[in-house]
Design a protein around this motif. Sequence first.
Motif, PDB file in Angstrom:
ATOM      1  N   GLN A  17      66.414 -53.923  -7.214  1.00 14.92           N
ATOM      2  CA  GLN A  17      66.371 -54.631  -5.930  1.00 14.92           C
ATOM      3  C   GLN A  17      64.999 -54.525  -5.272  1.00 14.92           C
ATOM      4  O   GLN A  17      64.506 -55.494  -4.687  1.00 14.92           O
ATOM      5  N   SER A  18      64.380 -53.353  -5.384  1.00 15.24           N
ATOM      6  CA  SER A  18      63.041 -53.179  -4.825  1.00 15.24           C
ATOM      7  C   SER A  18      62.029 -54.069  -5.540  1.00 15.24           C
ATOM      8  O   SER A  18      61.145 -54.667  -4.910  1.00 15.24           O
ATOM      9  N   HIS A  19      62.173 -54.168  -6.862  1.00 13.85           N
ATOM     10  CA  HIS A  19      61.273 -55.023  -7.631  1.00 13.85           C
ATOM     11  C   HIS A  19      61.461 -56.486  -7.256  1.00 13.85           C
ATOM     12  O   HIS A  19      60.481 -57.233  -7.076  1.00 13.85           O
ATOM     13  N   ALA A  20      62.695 -56.900  -7.097  1.00 12.59           N
ATOM     14  CA  ALA A  20      62.967 -58.288  -6.710  1.00 12.59           C
ATOM     15  C   ALA A  20      62.402 -58.593  -5.321  1.00 12.59           C
ATOM     16  O   ALA A  20      61.855 -59.684  -5.086  1.00 12.59           O
ATOM     17  N   ALA A  21      62.512 -57.635  -4.403  1.00 14.56           N
ATOM     18  CA  ALA A  21      61.965 -57.827  -3.058  1.00 14.56           C
ATOM     19  C   ALA A  21      60.451 -57.973  -3.110  1.00 14.56           C
ATOM     20  O   ALA A  21      59.857 -58.764  -2.359  1.00 14.56           O
ATOM     21  N   LEU A  22      59.805 -57.229  -3.997  1.00 18.40           N
ATOM     22  CA  LEU A  22      58.357 -57.321  -4.145  1.00 18.40           C
ATOM     23  C   LEU A  22      57.956 -58.674  -4.713  1.00 18.40           C
ATOM     24  O   LEU A  22      57.013 -59.316  -4.234  1.00 18.40           O
ATOM     25  N   VAL A  23      58.677 -59.130  -5.730  1.00 17.14           N
ATOM     26  CA  VAL A  23      58.368 -60.416  -6.358  1.00 17.14           C
ATOM     27  C   VAL A  23      58.524 -61.562  -5.366  1.00 17.14           C
ATOM     28  O   VAL A  23      57.742 -62.526  -5.357  1.00 17.14           O
TER      29      VAL A  23
END
Length: 210
Positions: A86-92
């Motif tokens: 989820q953190s990676h998706a938020a960054l993307v």
Amino acid sequence: RLYYGYGKGRASNFINRFYRMPGLHQKVLAKAQALRNNQLMDSNIAERVSLYTSVTSTYASRMPDIEHNASYYPGIADNFPNYVSQSHAALVNYGIPLPPKHRSPKFEGDEIVFRWRPAHDMNGDTITYDLEVSTSPAFESQNLLMQTTRIAESSSTGFTVEKSRIGSGKRYARLIARVVTNPDRFWQTASDRPIIDGEMRVGVMEFTVP
């Protein structure tokens, strides 16, 4: 929004300038993807979770640890891979710009020049600004003196208004930066946080018109 994502770096002159370097966000994305492809793969995280949980769960679920760890429950560690994902998706999908900052207005004859340090979009998109001026720091509709939207990004060095629109006395300005590709979702208030009448007013500048 000032405390989310890149916005946390606004308080450090060094980090703020670092974040504004061209292509910085793309380098962060590339590094994050490399980590997800290797050390932070879901399978690797799950493996570590299983290993560490087998050691700690016995103690975390009984006294005296449980008394000071009320948020612990069996299975909570199973969500760790999801947290990273989820953190990676938020960054993307990140799009909130770095905040602008008010500068003191200039008074030139019958005109007032509003100025601010510009915002910055991490993806390099164009930004416009909304500027409001009020007789109240709460910006109630009945106290608004001026409300201008879609001010061009180049105007951050000076947006001129006739003094007759503002009048004389104590006034308050509020500034919002918006990314043109998705202005309703990707916007940011000015970073100013003055205490006015005992309350913090985020994004507001107090000034006096002679």
